[in-house]
Design a protein around this motif. Structure first.
Motif, short mmCIF file in Angstrom:
data_model
loop_
_atom_site.label_atom_id
_atom_site.label_comp_id
_atom_site.label_asym_id
_atom_site.label_seq_id
_atom_site.Cartn_x
_atom_site.Cartn_y
_atom_site.Cartn_z
N ASP A 116 0.80 -1.23 0.00
CA ASP A 116 0.00 0.00 0.00
C ASP A 116 0.83 1.28 0.00
O ASP A 116 0.27 2.37 -0.03
CB ASP A 116 -0.94 0.00 1.21
CG ASP A 116 -1.90 -1.17 1.17
OD1 ASP A 116 -2.43 -1.47 0.08
OD2 ASP A 116 -2.12 -1.80 2.23
N VAL A 117 2.15 1.16 0.04
CA VAL A 117 3.00 2.35 0.02
C VAL A 117 3.04 2.87 -1.42
O VAL A 117 3.18 2.10 -2.37
CB VAL A 117 4.43 2.03 0.52
CG1 VAL A 117 5.34 3.24 0.37
CG2 VAL A 117 4.38 1.57 1.98
N ARG A 118 2.89 4.19 -1.56
CA ARG A 118 2.86 4.83 -2.87
C ARG A 118 4.04 5.78 -3.01
O ARG A 118 4.54 6.31 -2.00
CB ARG A 118 1.57 5.64 -3.03
CG ARG A 118 0.30 4.83 -2.85
CD ARG A 118 0.09 3.89 -4.03
NE ARG A 118 -1.10 3.07 -3.82
CZ ARG A 118 -1.08 1.76 -3.60
NH1 ARG A 118 0.05 1.12 -3.56
NH2 ARG A 118 -2.18 1.08 -3.43
N PRO A 119 4.49 6.06 -4.24
CA PRO A 119 5.54 7.06 -4.44
C PRO A 119 5.15 8.38 -3.76
O PRO A 119 4.01 8.81 -3.84
CB PRO A 119 5.62 7.21 -5.96
CG PRO A 119 5.17 5.88 -6.47
CD PRO A 119 4.07 5.45 -5.52
N GLY A 120 6.12 8.95 -3.05
CA GLY A 120 5.88 10.19 -2.32
C GLY A 120 5.54 9.97 -0.85
O GLY A 120 5.62 10.91 -0.06
N ASP A 121 5.13 8.75 -0.49
CA ASP A 121 4.82 8.49 0.93
C ASP A 121 6.06 8.73 1.78
O ASP A 121 7.19 8.43 1.38
CB ASP A 121 4.35 7.05 1.14
CG ASP A 121 2.87 6.86 0.85
OD1 ASP A 121 2.16 7.86 0.63
OD2 ASP A 121 2.44 5.69 0.82
N VAL A 122 5.83 9.25 2.97
CA VAL A 122 6.90 9.48 3.92
C VAL A 122 7.16 8.19 4.70
O VAL A 122 6.21 7.53 5.14
CB VAL A 122 6.55 10.63 4.88
CG1 VAL A 122 7.58 10.76 5.99
CG2 VAL A 122 6.42 11.94 4.11
N ILE A 123 8.42 7.85 4.85
CA ILE A 123 8.85 6.71 5.66
C ILE A 123 9.79 7.29 6.71
O ILE A 123 10.80 7.91 6.38
CB ILE A 123 9.57 5.65 4.82
CG1 ILE A 123 8.64 5.12 3.72
CG2 ILE A 123 10.08 4.51 5.70
CD1 ILE A 123 9.34 4.28 2.67
N VAL A 124 9.45 7.11 7.96
CA VAL A 124 10.24 7.66 9.05
C VAL A 124 11.00 6.53 9.73
O VAL A 124 10.41 5.50 10.09
CB VAL A 124 9.35 8.39 10.09
CG1 VAL A 124 10.19 8.96 11.23
CG2 VAL A 124 8.54 9.49 9.42
N VAL A 125 12.30 6.73 9.91
CA VAL A 125 13.13 5.75 10.61
C VAL A 125 13.71 6.43 11.84
O VAL A 125 14.40 7.45 11.73
CB VAL A 125 14.27 5.20 9.73
CG1 VAL A 125 15.14 4.24 10.52
CG2 VAL A 125 13.71 4.52 8.49
#
Length: 189
Positions: A116-125
């Motif tokens: 369900d992750v799309r281009p532009g989605d933010v991923i925080v580590v």
């Protein structure tokens, strides 16, 4: 004789249901222990194992805010580590460091949300040292497990999330789904 056979089937059914419930209970308890160990690691700066005999420990928390997804990432990508969460693949840099940090997990558990992750989605580590890095999903590819093309020493600051493909398969196969993400430039130190 019929009653005995029926009783044996009922006992076998109860045993199977009990085993299934036990597996889920262990998984839930493991997540609680992983969350606690990660919080302790961040608070104290000391690596904290989730249970005394664990052969891995939490190194990061990965979240995708739009999806409400959050997982604790463990050190290493052995089968034992991946049973409890995503693993930070050996010999790849930490998130936020130059190169490509690679995290791997199972498609039907900890990385099921990748579909369900799309281009532009933010991923925080959030790393175990408390530092927080924001990535943006760029693209996804499907490749053979032995032809990922990932160079952990590449220039730039990137993250690759890897899981088996296709998501709905019931048997293992040679294909891997790779989600590529780039670190926000203002987050580079």
């Amino acid at each position: 004789m019929r009653r005995l056979v029926a009783a044996l089937f009922a006992l076998a059914g109860l045993a199977l249901v009990g085993n299934g419930l036990w597996i889920h209970a262990k998984a839930l308890l493991a997540q609680v222990l992983l969350e606690r160990a990660f919080a302790t690691t961040v608070a104290t700066g000391q690596v904290t194992r989730p249970w005394p005999w664990a052969d891995t420990w939490p190194v990061a928390r990965l979240t995708v805010p739009r999806l409400g997804a959050s997982v604790i990432v463990l050190a290493g990508s052995s089968g034992q580590a991946l049973a409890f969460g995503p693993g930070h693949v050996e010999r790849t840099p930490d998130a936020g460091e130059r190169g490509v940090a690679v995290y791997a997990a199972h498609r039907d558990t900890h990385f099921a949300f990748l579909r369900d992750v799309r281009p532009g989605d933010v991923i925080v580590v959030t790393r175990g040292d408390g530092r927080v890095f924001r990535y943006h999903a760029d693209a996804a590819t499907v490749v053979r497990f032995d032809a990922t093309g990932i160079d952990p020493l590449a220039s730039g600051y990137a993250l690759a999330l890897s899981t088996c493909w296709p998501f709905d398969a019931v048997a293992p196969g040679p294909l891997r789904y790779l989600l590529h993400a780039t670190l926000e430039m203002d987050a580079v130190h």
